[in-house]
Design a protein around this motif. Structure first.
Motif, PDB file in Angstrom:
ATOM      1  N   PHE A 225       0.786  -1.236   0.130  1.00 13.22           N
ATOM      2  CA  PHE A 225       0.077  -0.008  -0.222  1.00 13.22           C
ATOM      3  C   PHE A 225       0.810   1.358   0.096  1.00 13.22           C
ATOM      4  O   PHE A 225       0.773   2.068  -0.850  1.00 13.22           O
ATOM      5  CB  PHE A 225      -0.851  -0.115   1.321  1.00 13.22           C
ATOM      6  N   LEU A 226       1.785   1.270   0.635  1.00 12.61           N
ATOM      7  CA  LEU A 226       2.902   2.503   0.869  1.00 12.61           C
ATOM      8  C   LEU A 226       3.580   2.464  -0.257  1.00 12.61           C
ATOM      9  O   LEU A 226       3.707   3.728  -0.925  1.00 12.61           O
ATOM     10  CB  LEU A 226       3.731   2.366   2.212  1.00 12.61           C
ATOM     11  N   ILE A 227       4.030   1.418  -0.908  1.00 10.30           N
ATOM     12  CA  ILE A 227       4.783   1.766  -2.179  1.00 10.30           C
ATOM     13  C   ILE A 227       3.989   2.070  -3.226  1.00 10.30           C
ATOM     14  O   ILE A 227       4.606   3.005  -3.877  1.00 10.30           O
ATOM     15  CB  ILE A 227       5.331   0.184  -2.410  1.00 10.30           C
ATOM     16  N   MET A 228       2.894   1.557  -3.360  1.00 10.55           N
ATOM     17  CA  MET A 228       1.952   1.990  -4.667  1.00 10.55           C
ATOM     18  C   MET A 228       1.599   3.561  -4.540  1.00 10.55           C
ATOM     19  O   MET A 228       1.758   4.186  -5.266  1.00 10.55           O
ATOM     20  CB  MET A 228       0.706   1.442  -4.688  1.00 10.55           C
TER      21      MET A 228
ATOM     22  N   ASN B   7     -12.122   8.755  -5.823  1.00  8.01           N
ATOM     23  CA  ASN B   7     -11.476   7.380  -5.620  1.00  8.01           C
ATOM     24  C   ASN B   7     -10.967   7.602  -4.020  1.00  8.01           C
ATOM     25  O   ASN B   7     -10.033   6.601  -3.829  1.00  8.01           O
ATOM     26  CB  ASN B   7     -10.672   7.309  -6.648  1.00  8.01           C
ATOM     27  N   GLY B   8     -11.055   8.468  -3.143  1.00  3.51           N
ATOM     28  CA  GLY B   8     -10.341   8.491  -2.169  1.00  3.51           C
ATOM     29  C   GLY B   8      -8.879   8.837  -1.933  1.00  3.51           C
ATOM     30  O   GLY B   8      -8.521   8.684  -0.849  1.00  3.51           O
ATOM     31  N   LEU B   9      -8.483   9.276  -2.862  1.00 10.57           N
ATOM     32  CA  LEU B   9      -6.842   9.454  -2.996  1.00 10.57           C
ATOM     33  C   LEU B   9      -6.518  10.592  -2.435  1.00 10.57           C
ATOM     34  O   LEU B   9      -5.106  11.173  -2.072  1.00 10.57           O
ATOM     35  CB  LEU B   9      -6.384   9.403  -4.551  1.00 10.57           C
ATOM     36  N   ASN B  10      -7.536  11.684  -1.987  1.00 12.30           N
ATOM     37  CA  ASN B  10      -7.064  13.052  -1.414  1.00 12.30           C
ATOM     38  C   ASN B  10      -7.108  12.805   0.129  1.00 12.30           C
ATOM     39  O   ASN B  10      -6.463  13.559   0.853  1.00 12.30           O
ATOM     40  CB  ASN B  10      -8.235  14.011  -1.753  1.00 12.30           C
ATOM     41  N   ASP B  11      -7.588  11.742   0.610  1.00 14.47           N
ATOM     42  CA  ASP B  11      -7.594  11.566   2.255  1.00 14.47           C
ATOM     43  C   ASP B  11      -6.017  11.129   2.637  1.00 14.47           C
ATOM     44  O   ASP B  11      -5.280  10.664   1.841  1.00 14.47           O
ATOM     45  CB  ASP B  11      -8.305  10.239   2.642  1.00 14.47           C
ATOM     46  N   PRO B  12      -5.765  11.373   3.820  1.00 14.11           N
ATOM     47  CA  PRO B  12      -4.552  11.092   4.412  1.00 14.11           C
ATOM     48  C   PRO B  12      -4.244   9.312   3.954  1.00 14.11           C
ATOM     49  O   PRO B  12      -5.286   8.570   4.191  1.00 14.11           O
ATOM     50  CB  PRO B  12      -4.619  11.403   5.832  1.00 14.11           C
ATOM     51  N   ILE B  13      -2.811   9.161   3.888  1.00 14.13           N
ATOM     52  CA  ILE B  13      -2.643   7.668   3.566  1.00 14.13           C
ATOM     53  C   ILE B  13      -2.869   6.513   4.560  1.00 14.13           C
ATOM     54  O   ILE B  13      -3.721   5.731   4.197  1.00 14.13           O
ATOM     55  CB  ILE B  13      -1.228   7.437   3.235  1.00 14.13           C
ATOM     56  N   PRO B  14      -2.762   6.978   5.993  1.00 13.81           N
ATOM     57  CA  PRO B  14      -3.590   6.108   6.967  1.00 13.81           C
ATOM     58  C   PRO B  14      -4.804   5.876   6.824  1.00 13.81           C
ATOM     59  O   PRO B  14      -5.294   4.669   7.166  1.00 13.81           O
ATOM     60  CB  PRO B  14      -3.061   6.922   8.111  1.00 13.81           C
ATOM     61  N   LEU B  15      -5.796   7.033   6.538  1.00 12.31           N
ATOM     62  CA  LEU B  15      -7.032   6.784   6.479  1.00 12.31           C
ATOM     63  C   LEU B  15      -7.297   5.955   5.294  1.00 12.31           C
ATOM     64  O   LEU B  15      -8.339   5.321   5.415  1.00 12.31           O
ATOM     65  CB  LEU B  15      -7.707   8.312   6.396  1.00 12.31           C
ATOM     66  N   GLN B  16      -6.646   6.110   4.255  1.00 13.63           N
ATOM     67  CA  GLN B  16      -6.995   5.329   2.912  1.00 13.63           C
ATOM     68  C   GLN B  16      -6.743   3.710   3.347  1.00 13.63           C
ATOM     69  O   GLN B  16      -7.475   2.994   2.597  1.00 13.63           O
ATOM     70  CB  GLN B  16      -5.813   5.645   1.884  1.00 13.63           C
ATOM     71  N   TYR B  17      -5.638   3.642   4.075  1.00 14.54           N
ATOM     72  CA  TYR B  17      -5.409   2.384   4.449  1.00 14.54           C
ATOM     73  C   TYR B  17      -6.543   1.744   5.238  1.00 14.54           C
ATOM     74  O   TYR B  17      -6.559   0.359   5.116  1.00 14.54           O
ATOM     75  CB  TYR B  17      -3.970   2.147   5.113  1.00 14.54           C
ATOM     76  N   VAL B  18      -7.184   2.257   6.261  1.00 14.90           N
ATOM     77  CA  VAL B  18      -8.006   1.867   6.915  1.00 14.90           C
ATOM     78  C   VAL B  18      -9.323   1.735   6.361  1.00 14.90           C
ATOM     79  O   VAL B  18      -9.843   0.598   6.513  1.00 14.90           O
ATOM     80  CB  VAL B  18      -8.427   2.763   8.221  1.00 14.90           C
TER      81      VAL B  18
END
Length: 338
Positions: free
Chosen positions: A24-27, A55-66
């Protein structure tokens, strides 16, 4: 043994979570922004911003992962950015092709690898041993894509014996029941379809099996040479047991444990997608598709494929460990004691 199996299955959970976090982080960090790729080079900034927001890509990465993890726990790995199809459907529509190719390849590699390895060990330092090791050296050294191209040139371009690409002639494609053309052809009773599917499998499976066969050959020879020097082998021979029975029943069975490990790891690797082989032979499997998705920054598909591959490796290791217990009872008893 049951406790051990349950424990290994539970270990799958943290492994998959760790893998999902890494990919997830790498991508998100190292891959290009998918919005301009999906929308095209003439997309406006407003369109790109709207697509990222949708597509939710503007959210913070931790929130995207959750959000991703919540969906994954319910079997929802997201939607492909390009086809707008669920990732699970995209993966499993192509995975049977990879499974079919990998299984045929590992069977060929195992049969010929063990056979050549046993002969090389029994006939140590003879022309049979030297020939077997030379073949194994070629298999390890030769790039798969180059071998695939040579096979296509010889058997398809020159001799016209076998097809050079694809899984089957589109006119002979069987009804989709399992997704495995060999099985579906037999279920539908279509012999012509089965024969054509086999002909399409020969070249890619041989190219893919070459490297695995070389590894299995070398491991079999090494394991057999070590086993043939053990005291119980000399005892069996002293008792008058035939040489063939000594090799088959005593030496090979006791030398199979490291061989099974190699076969299991090779199968896990092949099921993960033989990228070069699938590309050279235009095989519609998961490997070539994953490379396309990586280049196009199709995050959900790449994440889903990586999770699947990780799960396959863990399960293959579990299966190998279970087989160990049947081959060597000492392992089973030691696990009970632990």
């Amino acid at each position: 043994m049951l406790k051990y199996i349950i424990k290994r299955i539970l270990m799958l959970i943290p492994v998959l979570i760790g893998v999902s976090i890494i990919v997830f982080l790498i991508m998100r960090v190292f891959s290009p922004d998918p919005a301009p790729i999906v929308l095209g080079q003439h997309a406006t900034l407003q369109a790109v911003a709207a697509w990222r927001q949708a597509n939710g890509l503007n959210d913070p990465i931790p929130l995207q992962y959750v959000h991703y993890l919540q969906g994954a726990l319910t079997g929802n790995l997201g939607m492909s950015y390009y086809t707008k199809t669920p990732v699970v459907k995209e993966i499993f529509s192509r995975f049977p092709a990879t499974i079919e190719l990998a299984c045929v390849s590992i069977v060929l590699a195992s049969v010929f690898g063990i056979l050549i390895g046993v002969i090389s060990a029994v006939k140590k330092n003879t022309i049979f041993d030297n020939s077997g090791m030379f073949l194994a050296l070629i298999g390890v050294s030769m790039p798969i894509f180059w071998l695939g191209i040579l096979l296509i040139i010889l058997f398809s371009g020159t001799l016209h014996w076998l097809p050079s690409n694809g899984r089957i002639n589109p006119l002979l494609e069987p009804s989709h029941v399992t997704g495995f053309y060999l099985v579906d052809s037999l279920i539908s009773g279509n012999l012509d379809s089965f024969v054509d599917a086999v002909r399409h499998l020969i070249l890619p499976s041989c190219a893919l099996a070459m490297y695995s066969m070389a590894i299995i050959t070398r491991m079999t020879r090494s394991s057999m040479l070590d086993t043939l020097q053990q005291d119980f082998i000399r005892t069996a021979r002293a008792k008058g047991v035939s040489e063939g029975k000594v090799i088959r029943k005593h030496a090979l069975r006791n030398g199979l444990i490291p061989i099974i490990t190699v076969i299991g790891l090779q199968l896990g690797s092949l099921l993960g997608g033989a990228v070069l082989t699938e590309t050279v032979f235009s095989w519609p499997g998961i490997g070539a598709y994953t490379v396309t998705c990586i280049l196009n920054s199709d995050f959900p598909v790449v994440q889903g494929v990586v999770l699947l591959v990780a799960a396959i490796f863990v399960f293959m290791n579990l299966i190998v460990d279970v087989i160990y217990a049947f081959l060597d009872p000492r392992i089973k008893y030691s696990k009970k004691e632990v």
